[in-house]
Write a protein that holds these residues in place. Structure first.
Motif, PDB file in Angstrom:
ATOM      1  N   SER A 174       0.696  -1.200   0.140  1.00  0.00           N
ATOM      2  CA  SER A 174      -0.028  -0.097   0.079  1.00  0.00           C
ATOM      3  C   SER A 174       0.730   1.436   0.093  1.00  0.00           C
ATOM      4  O   SER A 174       0.481   2.088  -0.440  1.00  0.00           O
ATOM      5  CB  SER A 174      -1.051  -0.023   0.967  1.00  0.00           C
ATOM      6  OG  SER A 174      -0.286  -0.101   2.271  1.00  0.00           O
ATOM      7  N   GLU A 175       1.888   1.352   0.657  1.00  0.00           N
ATOM      8  CA  GLU A 175       2.988   2.230   0.608  1.00  0.00           C
ATOM      9  C   GLU A 175       3.525   2.556  -0.669  1.00  0.00           C
ATOM     10  O   GLU A 175       4.014   3.594  -1.077  1.00  0.00           O
ATOM     11  CB  GLU A 175       3.937   2.198   1.759  1.00  0.00           C
ATOM     12  CG  GLU A 175       3.559   2.304   3.090  1.00  0.00           C
ATOM     13  CD  GLU A 175       4.636   1.943   4.251  1.00  0.00           C
ATOM     14  OE1 GLU A 175       4.574   2.758   5.137  1.00  0.00           O
ATOM     15  OE2 GLU A 175       5.131   0.997   4.163  1.00  0.00           O
ATOM     16  N   VAL A 176       3.866   1.610  -1.619  1.00  0.00           N
ATOM     17  CA  VAL A 176       4.490   1.637  -2.728  1.00  0.00           C
ATOM     18  C   VAL A 176       3.306   2.141  -3.753  1.00  0.00           C
ATOM     19  O   VAL A 176       3.730   2.976  -4.538  1.00  0.00           O
ATOM     20  CB  VAL A 176       4.720   0.055  -3.474  1.00  0.00           C
ATOM     21  CG1 VAL A 176       5.152   0.232  -4.624  1.00  0.00           C
ATOM     22  CG2 VAL A 176       6.067  -0.718  -2.410  1.00  0.00           C
ATOM     23  N   ILE A 177       1.986   1.753  -3.609  1.00  0.00           N
ATOM     24  CA  ILE A 177       1.209   2.417  -4.540  1.00  0.00           C
ATOM     25  C   ILE A 177       0.898   3.688  -4.162  1.00  0.00           C
ATOM     26  O   ILE A 177       1.001   4.525  -5.091  1.00  0.00           O
ATOM     27  CB  ILE A 177      -0.218   1.589  -3.873  1.00  0.00           C
ATOM     28  CG1 ILE A 177      -0.351   0.060  -4.515  1.00  0.00           C
ATOM     29  CG2 ILE A 177      -1.425   2.336  -4.692  1.00  0.00           C
ATOM     30  CD1 ILE A 177      -1.430  -0.800  -4.022  1.00  0.00           C
ATOM     31  N   LYS A 178       0.977   4.247  -2.839  1.00  0.00           N
ATOM     32  CA  LYS A 178       1.028   5.675  -2.415  1.00  0.00           C
ATOM     33  C   LYS A 178       2.182   6.340  -3.201  1.00  0.00           C
ATOM     34  O   LYS A 178       2.022   7.615  -3.724  1.00  0.00           O
ATOM     35  CB  LYS A 178       0.852   5.717  -1.072  1.00  0.00           C
ATOM     36  CG  LYS A 178      -0.272   5.516  -0.377  1.00  0.00           C
ATOM     37  CD  LYS A 178      -0.270   5.699   1.274  1.00  0.00           C
ATOM     38  CE  LYS A 178      -1.577   5.040   1.607  1.00  0.00           C
ATOM     39  NZ  LYS A 178      -1.581   5.185   3.203  1.00  0.00           N
TER      40      LYS A 178
ATOM     41  N   GLN B  88       4.662  10.116  -7.211  1.00  0.00           N
ATOM     42  CA  GLN B  88       5.740  10.183  -8.058  1.00  0.00           C
ATOM     43  C   GLN B  88       5.541  10.167  -9.456  1.00  0.00           C
ATOM     44  O   GLN B  88       6.316  10.812 -10.339  1.00  0.00           O
ATOM     45  CB  GLN B  88       6.845   9.322  -7.677  1.00  0.00           C
ATOM     46  CG  GLN B  88       7.586   9.381  -6.437  1.00  0.00           C
ATOM     47  CD  GLN B  88       8.088  10.665  -6.262  1.00  0.00           C
ATOM     48  OE1 GLN B  88       8.999  11.143  -7.306  1.00  0.00           O
ATOM     49  NE2 GLN B  88       8.208  10.965  -5.001  1.00  0.00           N
ATOM     50  N   LEU B  89       4.446   9.553 -10.023  1.00  0.00           N
ATOM     51  CA  LEU B  89       4.054   9.302 -11.274  1.00  0.00           C
ATOM     52  C   LEU B  89       3.214  10.182 -11.660  1.00  0.00           C
ATOM     53  O   LEU B  89       2.387  10.599 -10.962  1.00  0.00           O
ATOM     54  CB  LEU B  89       3.507   7.908 -11.763  1.00  0.00           C
ATOM     55  CG  LEU B  89       4.613   6.792 -11.503  1.00  0.00           C
ATOM     56  CD1 LEU B  89       3.921   5.457 -11.761  1.00  0.00           C
ATOM     57  CD2 LEU B  89       6.031   6.923 -11.920  1.00  0.00           C
TER      58      LEU B  89
ATOM     59  N   PRO C 140      -0.492  11.192 -13.483  1.00  0.00           N
ATOM     60  CA  PRO C 140      -1.518  10.399 -13.401  1.00  0.00           C
ATOM     61  C   PRO C 140      -1.924   9.437 -14.580  1.00  0.00           C
ATOM     62  O   PRO C 140      -2.241   8.197 -14.102  1.00  0.00           O
ATOM     63  CB  PRO C 140      -2.586  11.575 -13.201  1.00  0.00           C
ATOM     64  CG  PRO C 140      -1.963  12.747 -12.998  1.00  0.00           C
ATOM     65  CD  PRO C 140      -0.488  12.533 -13.511  1.00  0.00           C
ATOM     66  N   SER C 141      -1.506   9.689 -15.633  1.00  0.00           N
ATOM     67  CA  SER C 141      -1.750   8.851 -16.824  1.00  0.00           C
ATOM     68  C   SER C 141      -0.836   7.480 -16.592  1.00  0.00           C
ATOM     69  O   SER C 141      -1.195   6.366 -16.838  1.00  0.00           O
ATOM     70  CB  SER C 141      -1.703   9.240 -18.106  1.00  0.00           C
ATOM     71  OG  SER C 141      -0.359   9.695 -18.256  1.00  0.00           O
ATOM     72  N   SER C 142       0.474   7.673 -15.967  1.00  0.00           N
ATOM     73  CA  SER C 142       1.584   6.559 -15.954  1.00  0.00           C
ATOM     74  C   SER C 142       0.969   5.753 -14.669  1.00  0.00           C
ATOM     75  O   SER C 142       1.195   4.578 -14.747  1.00  0.00           O
ATOM     76  CB  SER C 142       2.919   7.407 -15.608  1.00  0.00           C
ATOM     77  OG  SER C 142       3.337   7.914 -16.743  1.00  0.00           O
ATOM     78  N   PHE C 143       0.333   6.497 -13.579  1.00  0.00           N
ATOM     79  CA  PHE C 143       0.111   5.842 -12.421  1.00  0.00           C
ATOM     80  C   PHE C 143      -1.111   4.806 -12.912  1.00  0.00           C
ATOM     81  O   PHE C 143      -1.265   3.604 -12.542  1.00  0.00           O
ATOM     82  CB  PHE C 143      -0.495   6.682 -11.407  1.00  0.00           C
ATOM     83  CG  PHE C 143      -1.068   5.890 -10.092  1.00  0.00           C
ATOM     84  CD1 PHE C 143      -0.104   5.163  -9.246  1.00  0.00           C
ATOM     85  CD2 PHE C 143      -2.541   5.916 -10.147  1.00  0.00           C
ATOM     86  CE1 PHE C 143      -0.572   4.648  -8.157  1.00  0.00           C
ATOM     87  CE2 PHE C 143      -2.874   5.400  -8.941  1.00  0.00           C
ATOM     88  CZ  PHE C 143      -2.249   4.485  -7.953  1.00  0.00           C
TER      89      PHE C 143
ATOM     90  N   SER D 201      13.647   5.528 -16.481  1.00  0.00           N
ATOM     91  CA  SER D 201      13.225   6.437 -17.511  1.00  0.00           C
ATOM     92  C   SER D 201      11.556   6.231 -17.637  1.00  0.00           C
ATOM     93  O   SER D 201      10.842   6.726 -18.621  1.00  0.00           O
ATOM     94  CB  SER D 201      13.735   5.577 -18.863  1.00  0.00           C
ATOM     95  OG  SER D 201      13.023   4.357 -18.965  1.00  0.00           O
ATOM     96  N   ILE D 202      11.129   6.153 -16.460  1.00  0.00           N
ATOM     97  CA  ILE D 202       9.486   6.281 -16.346  1.00  0.00           C
ATOM     98  C   ILE D 202       9.186   7.656 -15.997  1.00  0.00           C
ATOM     99  O   ILE D 202       9.779   8.467 -15.514  1.00  0.00           O
ATOM    100  CB  ILE D 202       9.360   5.487 -15.024  1.00  0.00           C
ATOM    101  CG1 ILE D 202       9.664   4.157 -14.850  1.00  0.00           C
ATOM    102  CG2 ILE D 202       7.569   5.486 -14.849  1.00  0.00           C
ATOM    103  CD1 ILE D 202       9.045   2.811 -15.186  1.00  0.00           C
ATOM    104  N   SER D 203       7.894   8.184 -16.630  1.00  0.00           N
ATOM    105  CA  SER D 203       7.517   9.317 -16.565  1.00  0.00           C
ATOM    106  C   SER D 203       7.152   9.875 -15.233  1.00  0.00           C
ATOM    107  O   SER D 203       6.122   9.178 -14.521  1.00  0.00           O
ATOM    108  CB  SER D 203       6.439   9.482 -17.597  1.00  0.00           C
ATOM    109  OG  SER D 203       6.438   9.449 -18.740  1.00  0.00           O
ATOM    110  N   LYS D 204       8.157  10.784 -14.589  1.00  0.00           N
ATOM    111  CA  LYS D 204       7.664  10.867 -13.480  1.00  0.00           C
ATOM    112  C   LYS D 204       7.197  12.628 -13.381  1.00  0.00           C
ATOM    113  O   LYS D 204       7.658  13.299 -14.226  1.00  0.00           O
ATOM    114  CB  LYS D 204       8.868  11.045 -12.563  1.00  0.00           C
ATOM    115  CG  LYS D 204       9.486   9.680 -12.181  1.00  0.00           C
ATOM    116  CD  LYS D 204      10.650   9.310 -11.525  1.00  0.00           C
ATOM    117  CE  LYS D 204      10.818  10.166 -10.266  1.00  0.00           C
ATOM    118  NZ  LYS D 204      12.207  10.055  -9.659  1.00  0.00           N
ATOM    119  N   ARG D 205       6.712  13.098 -12.148  1.00  0.00           N
ATOM    120  CA  ARG D 205       6.310  14.422 -12.174  1.00  0.00           C
ATOM    121  C   ARG D 205       7.424  15.330 -12.085  1.00  0.00           C
ATOM    122  O   ARG D 205       8.425  15.132 -11.447  1.00  0.00           O
ATOM    123  CB  ARG D 205       5.253  14.659 -10.938  1.00  0.00           C
ATOM    124  CG  ARG D 205       4.070  14.011 -11.090  1.00  0.00           C
ATOM    125  CD  ARG D 205       2.944  14.036  -9.862  1.00  0.00           C
ATOM    126  NE  ARG D 205       1.731  13.498 -10.189  1.00  0.00           N
ATOM    127  CZ  ARG D 205       0.757  13.609  -9.379  1.00  0.00           C
ATOM    128  NH1 ARG D 205       0.793  14.374  -8.413  1.00  0.00           N
ATOM    129  NH2 ARG D 205      -0.166  12.922  -9.349  1.00  0.00           N
TER     130      ARG D 205
END
Length: 91
Positions: free
Chosen positions: A35-39, A44-45, A47-50, A87-91
């Protein structure tokens, strides 16, 4: 999530995206629950990437040790390359 530096956050995100890395491996290495990983991912990502990540991991057997086949007992695939940056899209 202030307890992690940028490098640790990048590694958690990388592990969360990997198909064969279960949440238990992330918890073992970073002492952070699913659940902490999800938060963390939501924070960090983009919204569309999340949303894409959540859709990808929900129900995925390889992300939970209890759902895995009995023959799969490693955290990392032997053919997996080592990634040095995120290389993940982060905010």
């Amino acid at each position: 999530m202030n307890k992690f530096n940028d490098r640790q956050i990048d590694r958690i995100i990388e592990m969360a995206w990997e198909d064969r890395t279960p949440f238990e491996a992330i918890e073992f290495q970073f002492n952070i629950s699913e659940s902490e990983v999800i938060k963390l991912m939501q924070k960090q990502l983009k919204p569309s990437s999340f949303r894409m990540w959540r859709k990808r991991v929900q129900g995925r057997k390889t992300k939970h040790l209890k759902l895995r086949a009995s023959g799969v007992n490693t955290f990392k695939c032997s053919r997996q390359k080592h990634i040095t940056h995120n290389s993940i899209s982060k905010r």
